[in-house]
Design an enzyme around this catalytic site. Structure first.
Site, short mmCIF file in Angstrom:
data_model
loop_
_atom_site.label_atom_id
_atom_site.label_comp_id
_atom_site.label_asym_id
_atom_site.label_seq_id
_atom_site.Cartn_x
_atom_site.Cartn_y
_atom_site.Cartn_z
N ARG A 112 6.36 -6.74 -10.14
CA ARG A 112 7.50 -7.35 -10.82
C ARG A 112 7.20 -8.84 -10.98
O ARG A 112 6.57 -9.46 -10.11
CB ARG A 112 8.80 -7.17 -10.01
CG ARG A 112 9.41 -5.79 -10.12
CD ARG A 112 10.10 -5.63 -11.47
NE ARG A 112 10.82 -4.37 -11.55
CZ ARG A 112 10.33 -3.26 -12.07
NH1 ARG A 112 9.07 -3.23 -12.50
NH2 ARG A 112 11.06 -2.17 -12.14
N HIS A 139 4.18 -5.54 -20.05
CA HIS A 139 4.81 -4.60 -19.11
C HIS A 139 4.58 -3.16 -19.58
O HIS A 139 5.52 -2.39 -19.79
CB HIS A 139 6.31 -4.88 -18.97
CG HIS A 139 6.88 -4.35 -17.68
ND1 HIS A 139 7.97 -4.92 -17.06
CD2 HIS A 139 6.52 -3.29 -16.90
CE1 HIS A 139 8.24 -4.23 -15.96
NE2 HIS A 139 7.39 -3.25 -15.85
N LEU A 159 0.84 -1.20 0.00
CA LEU A 159 0.00 0.00 0.00
C LEU A 159 0.87 1.25 0.00
O LEU A 159 0.79 2.10 0.88
CB LEU A 159 -0.95 0.00 1.21
CG LEU A 159 -2.16 0.94 1.09
CD1 LEU A 159 -3.10 0.47 0.00
CD2 LEU A 159 -2.90 1.03 2.42
N GLU A 197 11.13 -11.52 -18.70
CA GLU A 197 10.70 -10.64 -19.80
C GLU A 197 11.82 -10.42 -20.82
O GLU A 197 12.98 -10.36 -20.44
CB GLU A 197 10.25 -9.30 -19.22
CG GLU A 197 9.06 -9.42 -18.30
CD GLU A 197 8.67 -8.10 -17.65
OE1 GLU A 197 9.30 -7.07 -17.98
OE2 GLU A 197 7.76 -8.09 -16.82
N ASP A 247 0.81 -8.10 -16.13
CA ASP A 247 1.56 -7.12 -16.92
C ASP A 247 3.05 -7.36 -16.82
O ASP A 247 3.82 -6.77 -17.58
CB ASP A 247 1.23 -5.70 -16.43
CG ASP A 247 1.87 -4.63 -17.30
OD1 ASP A 247 1.71 -4.70 -18.53
OD2 ASP A 247 2.53 -3.72 -16.75
N ARG A 306 4.42 -4.37 4.90
CA ARG A 306 5.37 -4.70 5.96
C ARG A 306 4.86 -4.28 7.32
O ARG A 306 5.20 -4.88 8.34
CB ARG A 306 6.72 -4.04 5.66
CG ARG A 306 7.51 -4.74 4.56
CD ARG A 306 8.79 -4.01 4.23
NE ARG A 306 8.53 -2.72 3.61
CZ ARG A 306 9.49 -1.92 3.13
NH1 ARG A 306 10.76 -2.28 3.25
NH2 ARG A 306 9.18 -0.77 2.57
N SER A 307 4.04 -3.24 7.33
CA SER A 307 3.43 -2.80 8.58
C SER A 307 2.08 -2.17 8.27
O SER A 307 1.81 -1.76 7.14
CB SER A 307 4.33 -1.78 9.29
OG SER A 307 4.56 -0.65 8.47
N ARG A 355 2.44 4.43 -2.80
CA ARG A 355 1.77 5.45 -3.62
C ARG A 355 0.80 4.82 -4.61
O ARG A 355 -0.35 5.25 -4.74
CB ARG A 355 2.81 6.26 -4.39
CG ARG A 355 3.81 7.03 -3.56
CD ARG A 355 4.74 7.80 -4.48
NE ARG A 355 5.88 8.37 -3.79
CZ ARG A 355 7.04 7.75 -3.60
NH1 ARG A 355 7.19 6.51 -4.03
NH2 ARG A 355 8.03 8.34 -2.97
#
Length: 319
Positions: free
Chosen positions: A231, A278, A151, A260, A255, A174-175, A153
């Site tokens: 990724r 992508h 979560l 790739e 995507d 992570r938090s 930007r």
């Protein structure tokens, strides 16, 4: 007067390439194509230009001892050995923020595409199948449960768009982000078990490799869809293919991929998968903004000016 020398470590977008060539002499991957010649050139390199998929290892950073900056065209930089760059006094920059909207737009586009089978419907009409009967029913998107892995930007921008569809939103990170207003789950598997669409938008690198594994896909379940705009390394691709083949999950919108631009052929023929090359940030407006920012970072770094957007690890050291 000769122009300063910079090294391109990947095929650069034409917008970025053109901007660099206006000020610098750009050496395109000479460290790979002619290592002997590069050994003589390396001390003259003042900057390194790359993309989000580029590799900038410790060994290369040691050679370009006089470089002042690594300027990445892209928000991801997991191919750059940032720790080694910091050791050599070479700050790393990237291009966050300017591509947030486009990536979030494509993420929602993939949610709609896999849920409402839009690409399949297009092919259904083009193949002349409509007169033979209606297309199979899709999955309602409005009001569905959306889970976001990461979560930051872009994750928040995806949540904003999903809210417009009346979707309930949860996330894992992570938090916990106490100011987000969304429900937090401690692990991707816990999140997956409680959503209909699982959108992956976490950074790549060793820390997130195969974060989305067979257990997470099993938790997502036979009515759940996976969307990956992060990724390829974040998803265990073999486990994903097996989950799609076995009906462990309902479908996927992808995507990004592990190797790739090579996409496993088995994915090409799956009717429950939507594939894009992508292209999350691939609009004229955003690619120009990315090029402008990457170029500004290169100019700032090579002239000793404050960097526009250093990566977080370097930003902390530059304060």
């Amino acid at each position: 007067m000769s122009k300063p020398d910079v090294l391109a470590v990947a095929k650069l977008h034409p917008f970025y390439q053109k901007a660099l060539e206006s000020v610098y002499t750009v050496h395109d991957r000479t460290h790979i194509t002619d290592p002997a010649a590069f050994a003589a050139l390396a001390p003259r390199i003042v900057g390194v230009a790359g993309t989000g998929e580029a590799s900038v290892p410790r060994s290369l950073l040691a050679q370009v001892s006089n470089a002042k900056v690594v300027s990445v065209f892209g928000v991801g930089y997991d191919g750059v050995d940032v720790a080694a760059a910091i050791e050599h006094g070479i700050p790393v920059t990237h291009t966050p923020d300017v591509l947030t909207d486009d990536v979030a737009d494509l993420a929602m586009g993939l949610v709609l595409s896999v849920g409402r089978t839009i690409p399949q419907a297009d092919q259904f009409v083009r193949a002349g199948q409509w007169p033979s009967g209606p297309i199979a029913l899709g999955r309602k998107v409005s009001g569905a449960r959306l889970g976001i892995v990461g979560l930051g930007r872009i994750g928040k921008a995806i949540a904003q768009r999903a809210s417009g569809f009346g979707m309930s939103i949860a996330y894992t990170a992570r938090s916990a982000k106490t100011d987000s207003g969304f429900k937090f789950f401690a692990t991707p598997a816990e999140l997956a078990a409680n959503v209909d669409f699982l959108v992956v938008i976490t950074p790549g690198g060793a820390g997130t490799k195969h974060l989305i594994n067979a257990d997470v896909l099993k938790a997502l379940g036979p009515r759940g869809f996976l969307i990956n705009v992060a990724r390829g390394s974040v998803v265990d691709e073999e486990a994903l293919i097996a989950a799609l083949q076995n009906g462990t999950i309902a479908g996927a919108g992808l995507d990004v991929f592990a190797n790739e631009p090579n996409v496993p052929e088995v994915l090409w023929t799956m009717n429950n998968v939507v594939l894009t090359p992508h292209m999350a940030s691939a609009t004229h407006e955003t690619r120009q903004a990315m090029a402008d920012l990457a170029f500004a970072n290169m100019q700032a770094g090579t002239s000793g000016q404050p960097l526009r957007t250093p990566v977080p690890e370097c930003a902390a050291l530059l304060k």
